[in-house]
Scaffold this active site. Sequence first.
Site, PDB file in Angstrom:
ATOM      1  N   ASP A 156      10.451  -1.767   5.160  1.00  0.00           N
ATOM      2  CA  ASP A 156      11.595  -2.302   4.417  1.00  0.00           C
ATOM      3  C   ASP A 156      11.224  -2.806   3.028  1.00  0.00           C
ATOM      4  O   ASP A 156      12.067  -3.316   2.311  1.00  0.00           O
ATOM      5  CB  ASP A 156      12.267  -3.432   5.208  1.00  0.00           C
ATOM      6  CG  ASP A 156      11.355  -4.641   5.374  1.00  0.00           C
ATOM      7  OD1 ASP A 156      10.211  -4.616   4.912  1.00  0.00           O
ATOM      8  OD2 ASP A 156      11.817  -5.624   5.985  1.00  0.00           O
ATOM      9  N   HIS A 213       2.969   0.622   1.744  1.00  0.00           N
ATOM     10  CA  HIS A 213       2.442  -0.602   1.107  1.00  0.00           C
ATOM     11  C   HIS A 213       1.461  -0.252  -0.012  1.00  0.00           C
ATOM     12  O   HIS A 213       0.519  -1.005  -0.285  1.00  0.00           O
ATOM     13  CB  HIS A 213       1.773  -1.537   2.140  1.00  0.00           C
ATOM     14  CG  HIS A 213       2.757  -2.217   3.055  1.00  0.00           C
ATOM     15  ND1 HIS A 213       2.411  -3.208   3.941  1.00  0.00           N
ATOM     16  CD2 HIS A 213       4.099  -2.054   3.195  1.00  0.00           C
ATOM     17  CE1 HIS A 213       3.485  -3.612   4.598  1.00  0.00           C
ATOM     18  NE2 HIS A 213       4.513  -2.918   4.164  1.00  0.00           N
ATOM     19  N   TYR A 261       2.999  -4.936  -2.581  1.00  0.00           N
ATOM     20  CA  TYR A 261       1.745  -4.962  -1.813  1.00  0.00           C
ATOM     21  C   TYR A 261       0.542  -4.472  -2.617  1.00  0.00           C
ATOM     22  O   TYR A 261      -0.603  -4.721  -2.213  1.00  0.00           O
ATOM     23  CB  TYR A 261       1.882  -4.154  -0.516  1.00  0.00           C
ATOM     24  CG  TYR A 261       2.559  -4.941   0.578  1.00  0.00           C
ATOM     25  CD1 TYR A 261       1.822  -5.653   1.502  1.00  0.00           C
ATOM     26  CD2 TYR A 261       3.942  -5.015   0.652  1.00  0.00           C
ATOM     27  CE1 TYR A 261       2.432  -6.398   2.492  1.00  0.00           C
ATOM     28  CE2 TYR A 261       4.568  -5.759   1.635  1.00  0.00           C
ATOM     29  CZ  TYR A 261       3.802  -6.451   2.557  1.00  0.00           C
ATOM     30  OH  TYR A 261       4.411  -7.204   3.525  1.00  0.00           O
TER      31      TYR A 261
END
Length: 440
Positions: free
Chosen positions: A172, A201, A263
């Site tokens: 998400d 990520h 990330y």
Amino acid sequence: MRESNKITIVGAGSARTPALVGSMIKLKDRFPLKKVIFYDIDDERTSKMESYIRLVLKNYMADTEVIFTTDPDEAYEDTDFVLCQMRVGKNEMRSYDEKIPLIHGLVGQETCGPGGFSYGMRSLGAMIEMVNQVRKHSKDTWILNYTNPAAIVAVGLDKVFPEDKRIVNLCDQPYSMMRSFAKILGVEQKDLRADYFGLNHFGWFTKIEDYNGRNYFHDLMDYFKNHDFKPYNAEQRSQSWLNTYLRVNKYLKYFDEYIPNTYLQYYFFPEEIVAESDPNYTRADEAKDSREKEVWEMCAKAEGATSLEGIEVVTNSVFGDLMIELAESIAYDLHKEFILLTKNTGIIPNFNSEAIIEVAGTFGKNGAEPFQYGDIKPFYKGLMEAQYAYELLTVEAYLEQDYTKALQALTLNRTIVNPEKAQAVLKDLIEANRDYWTLN
Ligand code: G6P
Ligand code: MN
């Protein structure tokens, strides 16, 4: 009226389950539910939420059958969609994944770096078992997986079940970032689309536009030059998440070509993140003391209650919305657009065709239909090559119990690099995970 669905929530003991239920309610006309099965291998946590969940569902979806179970056969024998959000080793192990690396001066995060490796090794076994259990009952059930680290899980499941086209791995974070972009731009999230490439990520937005082709990318870039990037729900976020978003601004000071996934901070600014972290109080503690505590308190109010008066119904969860919208798009063959995980197979022609990449595409009754992306530039390709090798070696280390591959994986990870540190942190992770995985 659309034909209604049967779904199973795996890892129903997650403190995120009430928010997922909120998304079911919000989207109940678009994705009607005949039956919802809440499944967890132990009921320690689900039992705290059961009254709340039953009360909420009774109020908003009175005709829906609700089952709570710890039995995998009951969970899987008659279901259309398995929504999987398990956390092997629960919060306790998350805490070790975050703290052990920090003791070695390395990034302590649940999905990136040594913590992601350790968690990935735990998730793989349980995820493989789950797919086998589901398939024992049905070849047709869709498995929508949110279990982290999605990057490792997706590569692992692709290796073990290469022909299974009904396993979908989800994240998400791009969706959440787009909700934040939409807020900044003053447009509706549903009107915004993106081009994106990377690994899970570990990726970049390369275009943000509406469906009429109006390009917002440069507006956003200009905005980020003079304004802090804040998540759409900044007031509900803890400081560590706010810092995470701010490091998108920081990244853009060096490389302002594409917008990085939040990330990427762990790979670009590891020293700064380690310095900012407290090895005695990490995100696992923070999540427990904030989100989890709030959820337990809210659920406690529902014990013995017969009405929802004074009881909050959580909605607006990005991950819940994403799960249900995706299931909706598959169930009714809607071809709605998402940023999705898929096997490369030439979507990025100059990148490993076996890798699981993250790009834009649609979902319909045949699953993911990713858009062709095209070649990527050397900087991004170089970063992704090493990261993909890390993912692959982690999966192989797990499947073959191969210590050398584990050490190679960790050394390739940009948050580590130094084999001495890789060896030292691996030693401690092996010790902490002895109930879950071993290496020879
Ligand atoms: C994002 C990521 C998820 C991750 C979550 C952790 O949403 O995309 O993969 O699970 O953050 O959030 P938490 O609040 O538990 O640290
Ligand atoms: Mn994610």
